[in-house]
Write a protein that holds these residues in place. Sequence first.
Motif, mmCIF file in Angstrom:
data_model
loop_
_atom_site.group_PDB
_atom_site.id
_atom_site.type_symbol
_atom_site.label_atom_id
_atom_site.label_comp_id
_atom_site.label_asym_id
_atom_site.label_seq_id
_atom_site.Cartn_x
_atom_site.Cartn_y
_atom_site.Cartn_z
ATOM 1 N N TRP A 1 1.167 -1.722 0.476
ATOM 2 C CA TRP A 1 -0.146 -0.407 -0.294
ATOM 3 C C TRP A 1 1.123 0.963 0.228
ATOM 4 O O TRP A 1 0.134 2.465 -0.356
ATOM 5 C CB TRP A 1 -0.572 0.027 0.934
ATOM 6 N N GLY A 2 1.864 0.573 -0.094
ATOM 7 C CA GLY A 2 2.627 1.806 0.476
ATOM 8 C C GLY A 2 3.696 3.281 -1.216
ATOM 9 O O GLY A 2 3.156 4.079 -0.500
ATOM 10 N N GLN A 3 3.021 2.513 -2.034
ATOM 11 C CA GLN A 3 3.441 3.101 -3.437
ATOM 12 C C GLN A 3 2.094 3.965 -3.660
ATOM 13 O O GLN A 3 1.862 4.322 -4.221
ATOM 14 C CB GLN A 3 3.032 1.412 -4.545
ATOM 15 N N HIS A 4 1.043 3.868 -2.236
ATOM 16 C CA HIS A 4 -0.609 4.673 -3.164
ATOM 17 C C HIS A 4 -0.305 5.447 -2.488
ATOM 18 O O HIS A 4 -1.593 6.634 -2.045
ATOM 19 C CB HIS A 4 -1.427 3.614 -3.130
ATOM 20 N N LEU A 5 0.310 5.930 -1.091
ATOM 21 C CA LEU A 5 0.636 6.721 -0.172
ATOM 22 C C LEU A 5 1.729 8.205 -0.978
ATOM 23 O O LEU A 5 2.724 7.950 -0.589
ATOM 24 C CB LEU A 5 1.151 6.609 0.842
ATOM 25 N N ALA A 6 0.938 8.948 -0.983
ATOM 26 C CA ALA A 6 1.797 10.669 -1.042
ATOM 27 C C ALA A 6 2.149 10.986 0.396
ATOM 28 O O ALA A 6 1.771 10.964 1.005
ATOM 29 C CB ALA A 6 0.929 11.997 -1.688
ATOM 30 N N ILE A 7 3.515 10.926 0.471
ATOM 31 C CA ILE A 7 4.179 11.578 1.800
ATOM 32 C C ILE A 7 4.841 13.027 1.173
ATOM 33 O O ILE A 7 5.954 13.061 0.139
ATOM 34 C CB ILE A 7 5.469 10.272 2.057
ATOM 35 N N VAL A 8 5.030 14.010 1.712
ATOM 36 C CA VAL A 8 4.982 15.452 1.617
ATOM 37 C C VAL A 8 6.316 15.269 3.190
ATOM 38 O O VAL A 8 5.951 15.157 3.955
ATOM 39 C CB VAL A 8 4.571 16.339 1.935
ATOM 40 N N ILE A 9 7.261 15.792 2.755
ATOM 41 C CA ILE A 9 8.004 15.582 3.776
ATOM 42 C C ILE A 9 8.174 17.506 4.435
ATOM 43 O O ILE A 9 8.638 18.303 3.489
ATOM 44 C CB ILE A 9 9.597 15.371 3.547
ATOM 45 N N ILE A 10 8.457 17.525 5.484
ATOM 46 C CA ILE A 10 8.254 18.992 5.580
ATOM 47 C C ILE A 10 9.970 18.707 7.132
ATOM 48 O O ILE A 10 9.997 18.488 8.383
ATOM 49 C CB ILE A 10 7.373 19.422 6.768
ATOM 50 N N SER A 11 10.897 19.677 6.901
ATOM 51 C CA SER A 11 11.762 18.963 7.629
ATOM 52 C C SER A 11 12.686 19.981 7.480
ATOM 53 O O SER A 11 12.732 21.506 6.405
ATOM 54 C CB SER A 11 13.169 18.579 7.248
ATOM 55 N N THR A 12 13.528 20.767 8.212
ATOM 56 C CA THR A 12 15.354 21.682 8.686
ATOM 57 C C THR A 12 15.669 21.477 7.994
ATOM 58 O O THR A 12 17.059 21.392 8.072
ATOM 59 C CB THR A 12 14.774 22.059 9.872
ATOM 60 N N GLU A 13 16.172 19.525 6.960
ATOM 61 C CA GLU A 13 17.196 19.114 7.083
ATOM 62 C C GLU A 13 18.036 19.346 6.165
ATOM 63 O O GLU A 13 17.485 20.520 4.749
ATOM 64 C CB GLU A 13 17.071 17.619 6.745
ATOM 65 N N SER A 14 19.470 19.472 5.685
ATOM 66 C CA SER A 14 20.024 20.241 4.927
ATOM 67 C C SER A 14 19.409 20.240 3.352
ATOM 68 O O SER A 14 18.817 18.569 2.933
ATOM 69 C CB SER A 14 21.068 19.372 4.447
#
Length: 91
Positions: free
Chosen positions: A45-58
Amino acid sequence: MAENGKEALEVLEERHDEIAVMLLDLLMPVADGFEVLERVKEKPWGQHLAIVIISTESPTKAERRCFDLGVADFIHRPFDAKLVQRKVQKS
Protein backbone atom coordinates in the motif's frame (compact mmCIF):
# COMPACT_ATOMS: atom_id res chain seq x y z
CA MET A 1 -1.25 12.34 13.99
CA ALA A 2 1.61 10.46 15.57
CA GLU A 3 4.08 11.39 18.30
CA ASN A 4 7.01 9.54 16.76
CA GLY A 5 8.06 7.43 13.78
CA LYS A 6 7.11 4.11 15.37
CA GLU A 7 3.61 5.37 16.14
CA ALA A 8 3.30 6.76 12.60
CA LEU A 9 4.08 3.32 11.19
CA GLU A 10 1.50 1.73 13.50
CA VAL A 11 -1.18 4.23 12.41
CA LEU A 12 -0.33 3.65 8.75
CA GLU A 13 -0.44 -0.11 9.14
CA GLU A 14 -3.93 0.08 10.68
CA ARG A 15 -5.42 2.90 8.59
CA HIS A 16 -3.47 3.07 5.32
CA ASP A 17 -6.66 2.66 3.28
CA GLU A 18 -8.03 5.87 4.86
CA ILE A 19 -4.92 8.00 4.28
CA ALA A 20 -4.09 9.55 0.90
CA VAL A 21 -1.36 12.02 1.93
CA MET A 22 1.03 12.01 4.87
CA LEU A 23 3.04 14.98 6.14
CA LEU A 24 6.27 13.62 7.59
CA ASP A 25 9.08 15.25 9.55
CA LEU A 26 12.52 13.73 9.20
CA LEU A 27 13.55 14.47 12.79
CA MET A 28 11.40 12.31 15.06
CA PRO A 29 12.07 10.20 18.14
CA VAL A 30 12.04 6.38 18.16
CA ALA A 31 12.15 6.06 14.33
CA ASP A 32 13.21 8.99 12.14
CA GLY A 33 11.53 10.02 8.92
CA PHE A 34 14.00 8.13 6.74
CA GLU A 35 13.21 4.89 8.57
CA VAL A 36 9.48 5.56 8.14
CA LEU A 37 10.00 6.17 4.41
CA GLU A 38 12.01 2.97 4.00
CA ARG A 39 9.44 0.89 5.88
CA VAL A 40 6.48 2.41 3.97
CA LYS A 41 8.23 1.72 0.66
CA GLU A 42 8.34 -2.00 1.57
CA LYS A 43 4.55 -2.18 1.97
CA PRO A 44 2.25 -2.91 -1.00
CA TRP A 45 0.00 0.00 0.00
CA GLY A 46 3.03 2.32 0.33
CA GLN A 47 3.13 2.94 -3.41
CA HIS A 48 -0.31 4.57 -3.23
CA LEU A 49 0.52 6.91 -0.35
CA ALA A 50 1.72 10.43 -1.18
CA ILE A 51 4.30 11.59 1.35
CA VAL A 52 5.23 15.24 1.77
CA ILE A 53 8.31 15.94 3.89
CA ILE A 54 8.46 19.02 6.10
CA SER A 55 11.92 19.49 7.55
CA THR A 56 14.83 21.75 8.44
CA GLU A 57 17.32 19.20 7.09
CA SER A 58 20.06 20.18 4.66
CA PRO A 59 18.33 20.86 1.34
CA THR A 60 20.39 18.90 -1.19
CA LYS A 61 21.43 15.71 0.59
CA ALA A 62 18.19 15.13 2.51
CA GLU A 63 15.98 16.08 -0.41
CA ARG A 64 17.79 13.76 -2.79
CA ARG A 65 17.49 10.84 -0.36
CA CYS A 66 13.79 11.57 0.23
CA PHE A 67 13.01 11.70 -3.48
CA ASP A 68 14.99 8.48 -3.98
CA LEU A 69 12.63 6.96 -1.40
CA GLY A 70 9.58 8.15 -3.37
CA VAL A 71 8.27 11.27 -1.63
CA ALA A 72 5.83 13.50 -3.49
CA ASP A 73 7.35 16.77 -2.28
CA PHE A 74 9.78 18.34 0.20
CA ILE A 75 8.95 21.54 2.11
CA HIS A 76 11.57 23.43 4.09
CA ARG A 77 10.96 24.99 7.49
CA PRO A 78 9.97 27.64 8.21
CA PHE A 79 7.06 27.17 5.84
CA ASP A 80 3.99 29.03 4.69
CA ALA A 81 0.79 27.19 5.72
CA LYS A 82 -1.04 28.10 2.51
CA LEU A 83 1.83 26.72 0.43
CA VAL A 84 1.68 23.46 2.39
CA GLN A 85 -2.09 23.24 1.78
CA ARG A 86 -1.59 23.70 -1.96
CA LYS A 87 1.15 21.08 -2.13
CA VAL A 88 -0.95 18.58 -0.18
CA GLN A 89 -3.91 19.17 -2.50
CA LYS A 90 -1.62 18.50 -5.48
CA SER A 91 -0.31 15.23 -4.03
